[in-house]
Structures are given as C-alpha cells and as structure tokens.
Write a protein that holds these residues in place. Structure first.
Motif, PDB file in Angstrom:
ATOM      1  N   ALA A 103      -3.893   6.446  -1.340  1.00  0.00           N
ATOM      2  CA  ALA A 103      -3.611   5.040  -1.053  1.00  0.00           C
ATOM      3  C   ALA A 103      -4.327   4.586   0.208  1.00  0.00           C
ATOM      4  O   ALA A 103      -4.888   3.486   0.261  1.00  0.00           O
ATOM      5  CB  ALA A 103      -2.108   4.827  -0.911  1.00  0.00           C
ATOM      6  N   ILE A 104      -4.340   5.421   1.238  1.00  0.00           N
ATOM      7  CA  ILE A 104      -5.014   5.076   2.485  1.00  0.00           C
ATOM      8  C   ILE A 104      -6.510   4.904   2.242  1.00  0.00           C
ATOM      9  O   ILE A 104      -7.137   3.957   2.738  1.00  0.00           O
ATOM     10  CB  ILE A 104      -4.753   6.152   3.556  1.00  0.00           C
ATOM     11  CG1 ILE A 104      -3.278   6.120   3.987  1.00  0.00           C
ATOM     12  CG2 ILE A 104      -5.657   5.951   4.777  1.00  0.00           C
ATOM     13  CD1 ILE A 104      -2.868   7.286   4.845  1.00  0.00           C
ATOM     14  N   GLN A 105      -7.099   5.805   1.470  1.00  0.00           N
ATOM     15  CA  GLN A 105      -8.517   5.691   1.156  1.00  0.00           C
ATOM     16  C   GLN A 105      -8.807   4.412   0.368  1.00  0.00           C
ATOM     17  O   GLN A 105      -9.796   3.724   0.621  1.00  0.00           O
ATOM     18  CB  GLN A 105      -8.964   6.924   0.364  1.00  0.00           C
ATOM     19  CG  GLN A 105      -8.995   8.202   1.190  1.00  0.00           C
ATOM     20  CD  GLN A 105      -9.307   9.423   0.348  1.00  0.00           C
ATOM     21  OE1 GLN A 105      -8.771   9.610  -0.738  1.00  0.00           O
ATOM     22  NE2 GLN A 105     -10.186  10.269   0.849  1.00  0.00           N
TER      23      GLN A 105
ATOM     24  N   ARG B  90     -11.233  -7.362   0.764  1.00  0.00           N
ATOM     25  CA  ARG B  90     -10.694  -8.258  -0.258  1.00  0.00           C
ATOM     26  C   ARG B  90      -9.168  -8.224  -0.325  1.00  0.00           C
ATOM     27  O   ARG B  90      -8.571  -8.846  -1.193  1.00  0.00           O
ATOM     28  CB  ARG B  90     -11.296  -7.934  -1.632  1.00  0.00           C
ATOM     29  CG  ARG B  90     -10.917  -6.578  -2.200  1.00  0.00           C
ATOM     30  CD  ARG B  90     -11.562  -6.402  -3.577  1.00  0.00           C
ATOM     31  NE  ARG B  90     -11.178  -5.149  -4.203  1.00  0.00           N
ATOM     32  CZ  ARG B  90     -10.056  -4.962  -4.879  1.00  0.00           C
ATOM     33  NH1 ARG B  90      -9.193  -5.962  -4.995  1.00  0.00           N
ATOM     34  NH2 ARG B  90      -9.784  -3.793  -5.429  1.00  0.00           N
ATOM     35  N   GLN B  91      -8.542  -7.470   0.614  1.00  0.00           N
ATOM     36  CA  GLN B  91      -7.082  -7.464   0.733  1.00  0.00           C
ATOM     37  C   GLN B  91      -6.398  -7.188  -0.623  1.00  0.00           C
ATOM     38  O   GLN B  91      -5.787  -8.086  -1.219  1.00  0.00           O
ATOM     39  CB  GLN B  91      -6.595  -8.790   1.301  1.00  0.00           C
ATOM     40  CG  GLN B  91      -6.996  -9.019   2.738  1.00  0.00           C
ATOM     41  CD  GLN B  91      -6.223  -8.133   3.707  1.00  0.00           C
ATOM     42  OE1 GLN B  91      -5.018  -8.224   3.836  1.00  0.00           O
ATOM     43  NE2 GLN B  91      -6.936  -7.249   4.385  1.00  0.00           N
ATOM     44  N   PRO B  92      -6.492  -5.966  -1.133  1.00  0.00           N
ATOM     45  CA  PRO B  92      -5.877  -5.666  -2.434  1.00  0.00           C
ATOM     46  C   PRO B  92      -4.365  -5.868  -2.387  1.00  0.00           C
ATOM     47  O   PRO B  92      -3.719  -5.673  -1.348  1.00  0.00           O
ATOM     48  CB  PRO B  92      -6.225  -4.189  -2.664  1.00  0.00           C
ATOM     49  CG  PRO B  92      -6.474  -3.646  -1.296  1.00  0.00           C
ATOM     50  CD  PRO B  92      -7.087  -4.762  -0.521  1.00  0.00           C
ATOM     51  N   SER B  93      -3.824  -6.247  -3.522  1.00  0.00           N
ATOM     52  CA  SER B  93      -2.380  -6.474  -3.611  1.00  0.00           C
ATOM     53  C   SER B  93      -1.643  -5.146  -3.678  1.00  0.00           C
ATOM     54  O   SER B  93      -2.233  -4.084  -3.954  1.00  0.00           O
ATOM     55  CB  SER B  93      -2.060  -7.285  -4.867  1.00  0.00           C
ATOM     56  OG  SER B  93      -2.354  -6.522  -6.032  1.00  0.00           O
TER      57      SER B  93
ATOM     58  N   ALA C  95      -0.692   0.418  -5.788  1.00  0.00           N
ATOM     59  CA  ALA C  95       0.257   1.248  -6.540  1.00  0.00           C
ATOM     60  C   ALA C  95      -0.393   1.780  -7.806  1.00  0.00           C
ATOM     61  O   ALA C  95      -0.232   2.960  -8.159  1.00  0.00           O
ATOM     62  CB  ALA C  95       1.505   0.437  -6.878  1.00  0.00           C
ATOM     63  N   ASP C  96      -1.157   0.931  -8.480  1.00  0.00           N
ATOM     64  CA  ASP C  96      -1.825   1.355  -9.705  1.00  0.00           C
ATOM     65  C   ASP C  96      -2.857   2.439  -9.418  1.00  0.00           C
ATOM     66  O   ASP C  96      -3.037   3.373 -10.220  1.00  0.00           O
ATOM     67  CB  ASP C  96      -2.498   0.160 -10.372  1.00  0.00           C
ATOM     68  CG  ASP C  96      -3.123   0.523 -11.718  1.00  0.00           C
ATOM     69  OD1 ASP C  96      -2.363   0.899 -12.631  1.00  0.00           O
ATOM     70  OD2 ASP C  96      -4.358   0.441 -11.841  1.00  0.00           O
ATOM     71  N   ALA C  97      -3.523   2.359  -8.258  1.00  0.00           N
ATOM     72  CA  ALA C  97      -4.549   3.341  -7.892  1.00  0.00           C
ATOM     73  C   ALA C  97      -3.961   4.731  -7.678  1.00  0.00           C
ATOM     74  O   ALA C  97      -4.670   5.737  -7.792  1.00  0.00           O
ATOM     75  CB  ALA C  97      -5.283   2.890  -6.633  1.00  0.00           C
ATOM     76  N   VAL C  98      -2.666   4.789  -7.361  1.00  0.00           N
ATOM     77  CA  VAL C  98      -2.017   6.093  -7.153  1.00  0.00           C
ATOM     78  C   VAL C  98      -1.007   6.393  -8.248  1.00  0.00           C
ATOM     79  O   VAL C  98      -0.157   7.278  -8.097  1.00  0.00           O
ATOM     80  CB  VAL C  98      -1.348   6.165  -5.759  1.00  0.00           C
ATOM     81  CG1 VAL C  98      -2.393   6.039  -4.667  1.00  0.00           C
ATOM     82  CG2 VAL C  98      -0.278   5.094  -5.591  1.00  0.00           C
TER      83      VAL C  98
ATOM     84  N   PRO D  63       4.793  -0.581  -8.305  1.00  0.00           N
ATOM     85  CA  PRO D  63       4.811  -1.182  -6.961  1.00  0.00           C
ATOM     86  C   PRO D  63       6.079  -0.845  -6.183  1.00  0.00           C
ATOM     87  O   PRO D  63       6.030  -0.558  -4.980  1.00  0.00           O
ATOM     88  CB  PRO D  63       4.702  -2.677  -7.244  1.00  0.00           C
ATOM     89  CG  PRO D  63       3.977  -2.756  -8.548  1.00  0.00           C
ATOM     90  CD  PRO D  63       4.453  -1.569  -9.340  1.00  0.00           C
ATOM     91  N   PHE D  64       7.222  -0.859  -6.863  1.00  0.00           N
ATOM     92  CA  PHE D  64       8.488  -0.565  -6.187  1.00  0.00           C
ATOM     93  C   PHE D  64       8.496   0.861  -5.642  1.00  0.00           C
ATOM     94  O   PHE D  64       8.844   1.092  -4.479  1.00  0.00           O
ATOM     95  CB  PHE D  64       9.652  -0.760  -7.162  1.00  0.00           C
ATOM     96  CG  PHE D  64      10.973  -0.290  -6.621  1.00  0.00           C
ATOM     97  CD1 PHE D  64      11.704  -1.065  -5.733  1.00  0.00           C
ATOM     98  CD2 PHE D  64      11.484   0.948  -6.987  1.00  0.00           C
ATOM     99  CE1 PHE D  64      12.915  -0.623  -5.216  1.00  0.00           C
ATOM    100  CE2 PHE D  64      12.697   1.404  -6.479  1.00  0.00           C
ATOM    101  CZ  PHE D  64      13.407   0.610  -5.595  1.00  0.00           C
ATOM    102  N   HIS D  65       8.112   1.818  -6.486  1.00  0.00           N
ATOM    103  CA  HIS D  65       8.158   3.218  -6.052  1.00  0.00           C
ATOM    104  C   HIS D  65       7.099   3.518  -4.997  1.00  0.00           C
ATOM    105  O   HIS D  65       7.335   4.313  -4.085  1.00  0.00           O
ATOM    106  CB  HIS D  65       7.998   4.145  -7.257  1.00  0.00           C
ATOM    107  CG  HIS D  65       9.224   4.232  -8.103  1.00  0.00           C
ATOM    108  ND1 HIS D  65       9.415   3.482  -9.243  1.00  0.00           N
ATOM    109  CD2 HIS D  65      10.349   4.972  -7.955  1.00  0.00           C
ATOM    110  CE1 HIS D  65      10.594   3.758  -9.768  1.00  0.00           C
ATOM    111  NE2 HIS D  65      11.187   4.654  -9.003  1.00  0.00           N
ATOM    112  N   PHE D  66       5.938   2.865  -5.108  1.00  0.00           N
ATOM    113  CA  PHE D  66       4.917   3.096  -4.089  1.00  0.00           C
ATOM    114  C   PHE D  66       5.356   2.548  -2.744  1.00  0.00           C
ATOM    115  O   PHE D  66       5.215   3.206  -1.704  1.00  0.00           O
ATOM    116  CB  PHE D  66       3.593   2.452  -4.496  1.00  0.00           C
ATOM    117  CG  PHE D  66       2.584   2.473  -3.381  1.00  0.00           C
ATOM    118  CD1 PHE D  66       2.047   3.666  -2.926  1.00  0.00           C
ATOM    119  CD2 PHE D  66       2.187   1.296  -2.749  1.00  0.00           C
ATOM    120  CE1 PHE D  66       1.135   3.695  -1.881  1.00  0.00           C
ATOM    121  CE2 PHE D  66       1.274   1.315  -1.702  1.00  0.00           C
ATOM    122  CZ  PHE D  66       0.755   2.518  -1.275  1.00  0.00           C
TER     123      PHE D  66
END
Length: 292
Positions: A17-19, A27-30, A35-38, A42-45
């Motif tokens: 997530a940090i990477q 671009r300030q990802p949401s 959350a999807d990247a990991v 969203p709630f659990h991330f």
C-alpha cells in the motif's frame, strides 16, 4: 531455513500500500483504489492500516512527501539541534533513554569475535520477521526479513561474516524479549549494543543514535557531526553497513534533495519505518499538550 512462509501478510499489504500510494501520489488515489491494490475491501484496509500506523493512510503519506521531509531537514541544523528539538537536554541523553553502544576493542576486532557466544532467533515485528542476535554484552545484529530478503539463513550468514570466529547458537527464547523491547522501548531499560566496525564506522553509528525518532537528517548532517564534512561517500558506506537495523537508525538518513534513497532492508521498509515513527512522534506530541 526460509522464513518466506512466516512473513506477516498484514505487513506485506502495508508495504504494498505504501508503494502504491507513493507511486500514485500526484493523482491522489482514492481509498478504494489503494484497498483494491492490496486485495482488501476499503473498510478492512482502513482498519488494518490505522491499527498498524495509528493514523490514516492519507496522513501517513504526507510524512513521506518531499515538502514535509524538506521541513524536517531544515529543522535538523545539526544532530545536537535535532536532539534538542526532541526535548532532550543533550545528545547523550538519548543513550540513557533507549540505546547504549559499545564497540569491540582493536584486539577483539582482529580476533573476529573469538570466544563470544552469539544467541539468535527470528521474531515477529511491526515490519515483518527479524533475525536478532545477541551476546552477553549486547545485541550484535538485527536483520529485517522483508519480502525481498526472506531468507533467515542468508541473514545468519551475513552475521557470521561480521563475527567469523564467534560461536552461534539458536536460542529464540533468549532473544525474544530483546526483539520485543526493540520495537516497544521501556523507560529506564535501555538496550545495549555490541558492534564490530572500523573507528570511522563506529563514529557514524554513534552519530545516528543522536537522531530522534520522527526526525530525518541528511548525509551531510552526519558527516559534519563526526567532524568530516567532505567524507560523504564514506559516511554513506558506513550507514549502509549498519549491522543493527532500527536500533542504530540508519533509516532516518535521507538525501539532501529529500529523496529517501535505498535501504539495506528494502526501500518499502525504510518508508514504513520513517512514517511509522513520525506518526508515533506526532501522537506523543499531542499527548503531551493535553492536560491530565
């Protein structure tokens, strides 16, 4: 013995997530994207990251921006000033509060650790598993094992190269309390380190101990602190040769251009360490301003 199977899946997600956040900062990802990247909702991330760092992912990323790091570097006019900024009356107080360092004698350096018994074990930390080694005189090695360096045997080989004539024995029950204290220091109970290095390396490592948690300094700061302002390359080599991760905080040294740079135990781990410490320092500063 490979520790690949014991790497914390939670910390692996944090590191990814940090990477992702840093790579896509402009671009300030949401939160949904991160959350999807990991591979989490969203709630659990959000819950996972906040439990690990104590702050939101968005606030954490702000600690790693060039503007924020530039302000921190400007604040650290010298290592003495960095210590004072942390509320310490003198740099030596840092040793009293947390870490003391002892270097082997020239004769012991030449002997390669002959006669020393080194206990070692691998333990969980907020940054994945770590191999910790210690003698009766103090911790002599701490190697973080992240996804890019998961092999305990390789880390142990590095330790043996630094102490070629010492006797090594697996003793996780003896090293576990030291590993726990390394990441959750107890007031009045400093950790003792025993290091084997050249005089120059030891000077650099002693200077690093004066950099407070939550602060960063440049290689120029360190070079000036040891009285050799032009020895930047040698300082960089000594920083990279640090045998005790986290406790000798080489991760707090960044380039003057506010680039975090490489790290012996992985660039993602360096970012995680810096942000994690800054978050803890911020919470402590808030706590001190709130009346009892």
């Amino acid at each position: 013995m490979s520790t690949a199977d014991t790497l914390s899946p939670d910390y692996q997600r944090i590191a990814r997530a940090i990477q992702f956040l840093e790579a896509n900062f402009r671009r300030q990802p949401s939160l949904d994207e991160v959350a999807d990247a990991v591979s989490l909702s969203p709630f659990h991330f959000q819950r996972l990251f906040s439990e690990w760092a104590g702050i939101s992912p968005k606030r954490f990323l702000q600690f790693l921006t060039a503007d924020f790091l530039k302000e921190r570097l400007a604040r650290a006019g010298s290592l003495a000033e960095a210590a004072a900024d942390a509320g310490l009356s003198a740099p030596s107080r840092l040793h009293d509060l947390f870490v003391t360092l002892e270097a082997v004698t020239p004769q012991e350096y030449r002997s390669g650790g002959a006669g020393l018994r080194v206990a070692y074990g691998t333990h969980p930390t907020p940054f994945g598993p770590a191999l910790l080694a210690a003698t009766e005189r103090g911790i002599c090695g701490l190697h973080l094992l992240d996804a890019t360096r998961p092999d305990e045997a390789a880390a142990l080989l590095e330790l043996r190269k630094n102490w070629p004539r010492a006797d090594f024995e697996p003793a996780a029950e003896r090293t576990a309390p030291l590993a726990a204290q390394a990441f959750a220091p107890t007031a009045g109970q400093p950790l003792h380190l025993l290091v084997r290095g050249t005089n120059f390396q030891v000077k650099v490592w002693e200077a690093l101990l004066r950099v407070p948690a939550g602060q960063v300094v440049s290689y120029q700061h360190v070079a000036r602190a040891i009285g050799q302002p032009r020895a930047l390359q040698a300082v960089g080599s000594a920083v990279g040769a640090n045998p005790v991760a986290v406790l000798i905080p080489c991760h707090r040294v960044i380039r003057k251009e506010c680039v975090l740079g490489e790290y012996r135990w992985g660039s993602a781990t360096k970012k995680a360490l810096i942000g994690w410490e800054m978050a803890r320092a911020e919470r402590e500063a808030v706590r001190q301003t709130v009346p009892d």
